[in-house]
Design a protein around this motif. Structure first.
Motif, short mmCIF file in Angstrom:
data_model
loop_
_atom_site.label_atom_id
_atom_site.label_comp_id
_atom_site.label_asym_id
_atom_site.label_seq_id
_atom_site.Cartn_x
_atom_site.Cartn_y
_atom_site.Cartn_z
N CYS A 177 1.05 -1.21 -0.11
CA CYS A 177 -0.08 0.14 -0.06
C CYS A 177 0.83 1.26 0.19
N THR A 178 0.50 2.24 -0.59
CA THR A 178 1.22 3.56 -0.71
C THR A 178 1.21 4.73 0.25
N ARG A 179 -0.05 4.53 0.75
CA ARG A 179 -0.05 5.86 1.86
C ARG A 179 -0.70 5.36 3.08
N ILE A 180 -0.11 5.60 4.21
CA ILE A 180 -0.83 5.51 5.38
C ILE A 180 -0.51 6.67 6.39
N ALA A 181 -1.74 6.80 7.16
CA ALA A 181 -2.11 7.85 7.79
C ALA A 181 -1.33 8.05 9.13
N LEU A 182 -1.22 8.90 9.69
CA LEU A 182 -0.75 9.02 11.33
C LEU A 182 -1.74 8.19 12.11
N GLY A 183 -1.17 7.31 12.93
CA GLY A 183 -1.81 6.48 13.81
C GLY A 183 -2.64 5.28 13.11
N ARG A 184 -2.38 4.87 11.74
CA ARG A 184 -3.19 3.93 11.16
C ARG A 184 -2.23 2.65 11.32
N GLY A 185 -2.68 1.60 11.31
CA GLY A 185 -1.59 0.20 11.01
C GLY A 185 -0.58 0.47 12.21
N VAL A 186 0.32 -0.51 11.75
CA VAL A 186 1.52 -0.67 12.79
C VAL A 186 2.60 0.61 12.22
N CYS A 187 2.73 0.78 10.99
CA CYS A 187 3.39 1.97 10.41
C CYS A 187 3.11 3.21 11.11
N GLY A 188 1.93 3.32 10.73
CA GLY A 188 1.37 4.68 11.37
C GLY A 188 1.42 5.02 12.88
N THR A 189 1.42 3.97 13.65
CA THR A 189 1.18 3.96 15.01
C THR A 189 2.63 4.00 15.66
N ALA A 190 3.74 3.28 14.93
CA ALA A 190 5.06 3.70 15.35
C ALA A 190 5.54 5.09 15.00
N TRP A 191 4.94 5.55 13.98
CA TRP A 191 5.31 7.08 13.69
C TRP A 191 4.66 7.93 14.62
N LYS A 192 3.42 7.66 15.14
CA LYS A 192 2.78 8.62 16.27
C LYS A 192 3.36 8.39 17.47
N GLU A 193 3.84 7.11 17.87
CA GLU A 193 4.12 7.18 19.14
C GLU A 193 5.59 7.31 19.25
N ARG A 194 6.32 7.40 18.02
CA ARG A 194 7.64 7.68 17.84
C ARG A 194 8.55 6.51 18.65
N THR A 195 7.97 5.46 18.39
CA THR A 195 8.67 4.28 18.90
C THR A 195 8.81 2.92 17.99
N THR A 196 9.68 2.24 18.27
CA THR A 196 9.75 0.68 17.84
C THR A 196 8.58 -0.26 18.07
N LEU A 197 7.91 -0.83 17.06
CA LEU A 197 7.04 -1.70 17.46
C LEU A 197 7.20 -3.17 16.91
N ILE A 198 7.24 -3.88 17.83
CA ILE A 198 7.32 -5.52 17.42
C ILE A 198 6.28 -6.24 17.46
N VAL A 199 5.73 -6.79 16.30
CA VAL A 199 4.33 -7.48 16.32
C VAL A 199 4.48 -8.82 16.13
N PRO A 200 4.44 -9.72 17.16
CA PRO A 200 4.56 -11.03 16.96
C PRO A 200 3.59 -11.77 16.09
N ASP A 201 2.33 -11.23 16.21
CA ASP A 201 1.07 -11.86 15.27
C ASP A 201 0.60 -10.48 14.72
N VAL A 202 0.60 -10.25 13.45
CA VAL A 202 -0.23 -9.21 13.00
C VAL A 202 -1.89 -9.23 13.09
N GLU A 203 -2.12 -10.50 13.11
CA GLU A 203 -3.72 -10.42 13.23
C GLU A 203 -4.24 -9.84 14.71
N LEU A 204 -3.35 -9.98 15.55
CA LEU A 204 -3.60 -9.38 16.82
C LEU A 204 -3.31 -7.91 17.00
N PHE A 205 -2.78 -7.56 15.96
CA PHE A 205 -2.76 -5.94 16.13
C PHE A 205 -3.73 -5.09 15.66
N PRO A 206 -4.51 -4.38 16.51
CA PRO A 206 -5.66 -3.83 16.26
C PRO A 206 -5.38 -2.64 14.94
#
Ligand code: SME
Length: 157
Positions: free
Chosen positions: A74-103
């Motif tokens: 996907c080409t565009r991700i908003a602030l706070g959306r998905g794992v990428c947008g959440t890592a951006w918003k929270e300014r921290t590294t996110l490790i997601v062991p099971d993506v299906e469990l990440f809201p």
């Protein structure tokens, strides 16, 4: 080639150690951000054989797909959306062991099972992008990946 084989045979820590030195050298020889990201994505991907390795850049307040290795994404991700947008918003590294469990996880590919996203923070303390790596296996990423990928991200900025 022999060097590449050596990397492939070491432990994860050893692979990152060698990879980091190579990335340091590549990054110091090239100032352009896209060129840096392109080679860094290729080097991480070739070393570990992940499913997807790439960058999103913050452009006009949105994460926009940058250089990557792997299937189309996907080409565009908003602030706070998905794992990428959440890592951006929270300014921290996110490790997601099971993506299906990440809201709110954004499934670019159903093959992706686990993920790590590292924000890229520049000298003015702005998040200028993220490094996103996906694996087709569950729980691929740990503190070792976080440690080295954060060091790599700081080289890019
Ligand atoms: N899964 C990511 C989207 C990017 S793709 O994995 C390449 C997310 O939830 O942010």
């Amino acid at each position: 080639m022999a060097e590449h084989l050596d990397i492939a045979q070491g432990s994860k820590e050893e692979k990152y150690n060698v990879l980091y030195t190579q990335i340091e050298s590549v990054v110091s020889a090239e100032a352009d951000m896209i060129a840096r990201m392109a080679n860094v994505a290729a080097m991480i991907h070739a070393t570990f054989g992940f499913w997807w390795t790439g960058f999103y850049r913050v452009i006009d307040g949105v994460l926009v797909l940058g250089p990557f290795q792997g299937p189309m994404a996907c080409t565009r991700i908003a602030l706070g959306r998905g794992v990428c947008g959440t890592a951006w918003k929270e300014r921290t590294t996110l490790i997601v062991p099971d993506v299906e469990l990440f809201p709110g996880h954004i499934a670019c590919s159903s093959a992706s099972k686990s993920e790590i996203v590292v924000p890229i923070i520049d000298s003015d303390n702005n998040v200028i992008g993220v490094l996103d790596i996906d694996s087709e296996r569950l729980a691929t990423f740990d503190e070792c990946d976080k440690h080295w990928l954060e060091k790599i991200a700081s080289l890019i900025a």
